[in-house]
Structure formats: structure tokens, C-alpha cells
Write a protein that holds these residues in place. Structure first.
Motif, PDB file in Angstrom:
ATOM      1  N   THR A  47      50.572  -9.882 -67.165  1.00 48.67           N
ATOM      2  CA  THR A  47      51.209 -11.190 -67.357  1.00 48.67           C
ATOM      3  C   THR A  47      50.185 -12.290 -67.115  1.00 48.67           C
ATOM      4  O   THR A  47      49.223 -12.119 -66.367  1.00 48.67           O
ATOM      5  N   THR A  48      50.398 -13.425 -67.759  1.00 48.76           N
ATOM      6  CA  THR A  48      49.580 -14.617 -67.529  1.00 48.76           C
ATOM      7  C   THR A  48      50.533 -15.769 -67.225  1.00 48.76           C
ATOM      8  O   THR A  48      51.738 -15.568 -67.067  1.00 48.76           O
ATOM      9  N   THR A  49      50.011 -16.980 -67.193  1.00 51.38           N
ATOM     10  CA  THR A  49      50.862 -18.138 -66.920  1.00 51.38           C
ATOM     11  C   THR A  49      51.798 -18.450 -68.092  1.00 51.38           C
ATOM     12  O   THR A  49      52.768 -19.185 -67.929  1.00 51.38           O
ATOM     13  N   SER A  97      55.268 -21.376 -67.371  1.00 47.89           N
ATOM     14  CA  SER A  97      54.611 -20.873 -66.162  1.00 47.89           C
ATOM     15  C   SER A  97      55.599 -20.769 -65.004  1.00 47.89           C
ATOM     16  O   SER A  97      56.483 -21.622 -64.836  1.00 47.89           O
ATOM     17  N   GLY A  98      55.456 -19.694 -64.202  1.00 48.22           N
ATOM     18  CA  GLY A  98      56.277 -19.532 -63.015  1.00 48.22           C
ATOM     19  C   GLY A  98      57.753 -19.392 -63.303  1.00 48.22           C
ATOM     20  O   GLY A  98      58.583 -19.825 -62.502  1.00 48.22           O
ATOM     21  N   THR A 128      56.319 -14.830 -65.529  1.00 50.73           N
ATOM     22  CA  THR A 128      54.967 -15.317 -65.762  1.00 50.73           C
ATOM     23  C   THR A 128      54.334 -15.730 -64.434  1.00 50.73           C
ATOM     24  O   THR A 128      55.028 -16.000 -63.459  1.00 50.73           O
ATOM     25  N   LYS A 129      53.007 -15.803 -64.423  1.00 52.52           N
ATOM     26  CA  LYS A 129      52.321 -16.189 -63.195  1.00 52.52           C
ATOM     27  C   LYS A 129      52.506 -17.677 -62.927  1.00 52.52           C
ATOM     28  O   LYS A 129      52.578 -18.490 -63.847  1.00 52.52           O
ATOM     29  N   SER A 131      52.330 -20.700 -59.274  1.00 51.35           N
ATOM     30  CA  SER A 131      52.014 -20.920 -57.862  1.00 51.35           C
ATOM     31  C   SER A 131      53.257 -20.763 -56.997  1.00 51.35           C
ATOM     32  O   SER A 131      54.311 -21.331 -57.297  1.00 51.35           O
ATOM     33  N   SER A 132      53.121 -19.991 -55.924  1.00 47.41           N
ATOM     34  CA  SER A 132      54.211 -19.870 -54.955  1.00 47.41           C
ATOM     35  C   SER A 132      54.285 -21.140 -54.115  1.00 47.41           C
ATOM     36  O   SER A 132      53.266 -21.807 -53.904  1.00 47.41           O
ATOM     37  N   THR A 166      58.944 -17.983 -55.360  1.00 47.75           N
ATOM     38  CA  THR A 166      57.977 -17.273 -56.187  1.00 47.75           C
ATOM     39  C   THR A 166      58.093 -17.618 -57.668  1.00 47.75           C
ATOM     40  O   THR A 166      57.112 -17.536 -58.408  1.00 47.75           O
ATOM     41  N   CYS A 167      59.285 -17.974 -58.134  1.00 56.45           N
ATOM     42  CA  CYS A 167      59.445 -18.389 -59.529  1.00 56.45           C
ATOM     43  C   CYS A 167      60.816 -19.013 -59.734  1.00 56.45           C
ATOM     44  O   CYS A 167      61.673 -18.961 -58.847  1.00 56.45           O
TER      45      CYS A 167
END
Length: 276
Positions: A47-49, A97-98, A128-129, A131-132, A166-167
Motif C-alpha cells: 500500500t502507498t498513500t 491518504s490515511g 492507505t498509508k 500519519s497516525s 490510525t486512519c
């Protein structure tokens, strides 16, 4: 002439009778289209952003696969891709993202001029990735197995509990939820909480000073009845980590303060802290 005609009619009736009996004797599904097998082992890869890779175990005797996606676990799934036979992976691009997404896949076969589909795979949850974010629970709140009040309850977190977001995701009505990790009785867990019930902690440190006539209680949670961790005298400098609405419906600050060589983290009523 009459006898020959009568014999022909009887012969036709006997033929029709045998055909009818044969039709009843043969299982009905022998005439029905054979459905392809259920897709298994649907899993998330790299996975990516803004992208998610998924794959599954290839099936024999199929014409291809259909990939479905939803933005809520029990929401509406829409077909986003047909995958040709021989392929058993898909890279979903241009995502946010996220954010969490949900997938299911089914196989299909061509039979004559129509498409016959098999059963859906189990639902795959992928994200997807991003920031936490450190946050805290604003009020006593329920944490669910999936986003939505209809899903099983995992835990009840007290106001002021620290969590990690986390998301992001939504329930089937479109209400915003957050996937969080937290610790209960020494055990780390994950679950889903309504986004409006958590407040991200401030990245920038804000300094405040205690402003009271006597002493201020630093409590474990944003609750006038929660445990007192220590007391602070007038003029004590503190670091404000965030804010919350307490059980008394008043504004509280989450603060960090050093006292006698020990660092305390807790909550106190915002009206007794002057921001510098």
C-alpha cells in the motif's frame, strides 16, 4: 386408416409421457448454469498513500473476476474493475491518504450469451498509508468492532483516555469514524470510534499557568469525581497537551507538569489555567 391414426396419436402421447418423466427424474440443476467457485484468500499487499494492492487465489474454469469496493464495511459495494482470466491481482489507484477501504471479489463465467457469477469472497479491509495521530477521548465513549453503532462493542473508554488514530473511515450512513489503537488493562486493542468523540492532541506545545486562590486538583480524567493525581499551587507553569469537554459539560485541559522531579499528566478545569 382410423387404426393407423389412433396408433400414431398413442405413440406421440407415450413419447411425451417419457419425456416428462425424464425431465422430472433429472436434477433441476443439471439444466441450470454451473456457477464458478467462490474466490478465496483475498488479501492486501503493498500500500502507498494513494494506492492499495489486493490479490486472491486463482480459480480454474473461470472467465474472469469482478472487483467491488465500498467506503463503509457494511455500505454499498460498487463494481470498480473486471479482471481478465489469468490475472488474480488488482492495484486500486487514486485513493485518499490515511483512509480505510473495503473489497470483495467474485468470479464469473460466460455461458452462451450471458454471464454467470459466483459468490463473493469474504470482505477485505485495507487502508492507505497515512500519519497516525495521538488523541484523547472527549467523553465516555463506545469502541466498536467496525464503524457503526450496529456492530459489536469492544470497549467503553473513559473521558481523557489516550488513543492513537490510525486512519479514517465512515459507517453506512456516511458518519465519520476513526480507527484507533488503545490500551485496556495492559492489553493493546484496535477498534472504531465516532470521530467527533476524540480530539487530536496539539502538536505545538502551549504553556499555561495555574490561577487559583488555593490549590488546583490535577485529575486522572476530565471528570470532577475522578482520581486526584496531585495538587498544583497558584502560579505553577504547565504544558497544555489538549482540551476536552468534561463529564460536567465544562472545558478541561489535558496538561503535563513536573513536580518534585516527577512528571504528571492529567486533567484540570480550563477556567483555572491561564494560557501564556
Amino acid at each position: 386408416m382410423y387404426l393407423k391414426t389412433s396408433f400414431s396419436i398413442k405413440k406421440c402421447l407415450i413419447t411425451l409421457l417419457f419425456s416428462f418423466v425424464f425431465f422430472l427424474a433429472v436434477p433441476h440443476n443439471s439444466f441450470a448454469a454451473q456457477k464458478p467457485p467462490t474466490v478465496k484468500n483475498l488479501k492486501c499487499g503493498v500500500t502507498t498513500t494513494n494506492s492499495i494492492n489486493i490479490s486472491w487465489t486463482p480459480q480454474s474454469g473461470v472467465s474472469g473476476y469482478q472487483v467491488y469496493r465500498a467506503t463503509a464495511y457494511d455500505g454499498k459495494y460498487k463494481k470498480i474493475k473486471n479482471i481478465a482470466v489469468g490475472n488474480y491481482a488488482f492495484c486500486n489507484m487514486k485513493l485518499k491518504s490515511g483512509k480505510e477501504y473495503y473489497y470483495k471479489v467474485r468470479a464469473y463465467v460466460y455461458q452462451g450469451n450471458r454471464i454467470v457469477t459466483g459468490k463473493y469472497s469474504k470482505i477485505l479491509t485495507a487502508r492507505t498509508k497515512g500519519s497516525s495521530k495521538s488523541a484523547f477521548v472527549r467523553v465516555n465513549a463506545n469502541v466498536r468492532k467496525h464503524a457503526g453503532v450496529n456492530h459489536p462493542l469492544i470497549a467503553i473508554l473513559k473521558a481523557g483516555t489516550s488513543v492513537t488514530i490510525t486512519c479514517a473511515t465512515t459507517d453506512k450512513s456516511g458518519t465519520a469514524w476513526s480507527r484507533i489503537s488503545f490500551t485496556v488493562n495492559g492489553r493493546k486493542k484496535t477498534g472504531y470510534i465516532r470521530t467527533d468523540l476524540v480530539t487530536p492532541q496539539q502538536k505545538k506545545k502551549v504553556t499555561g499557568i495555574v490561577s487559583v486562590k488555593s490549590r488546583l486538583n490535577l485529575r486522572q480524567f476530565a471528570n470532577p469525581q475522578s482520581k486526584v493525581l496531585t495538587t498544583l499551587s497558584n502560579g505553577t507553569k504547565v504544558t497544555i497537551l489538549g482540551e476536552a469537554t468534561g463529564s460536567d459539560k465544562q472545558k478541561w485541559y489535558q496538561i503535563s507538569v513536573k513536580k518534585n522531579g516527577k512528571t504528571y499528566k492529567g486533567y484540570c478545569a480550563a477556567r483555572y489555567i491561564r494560557v501564556l
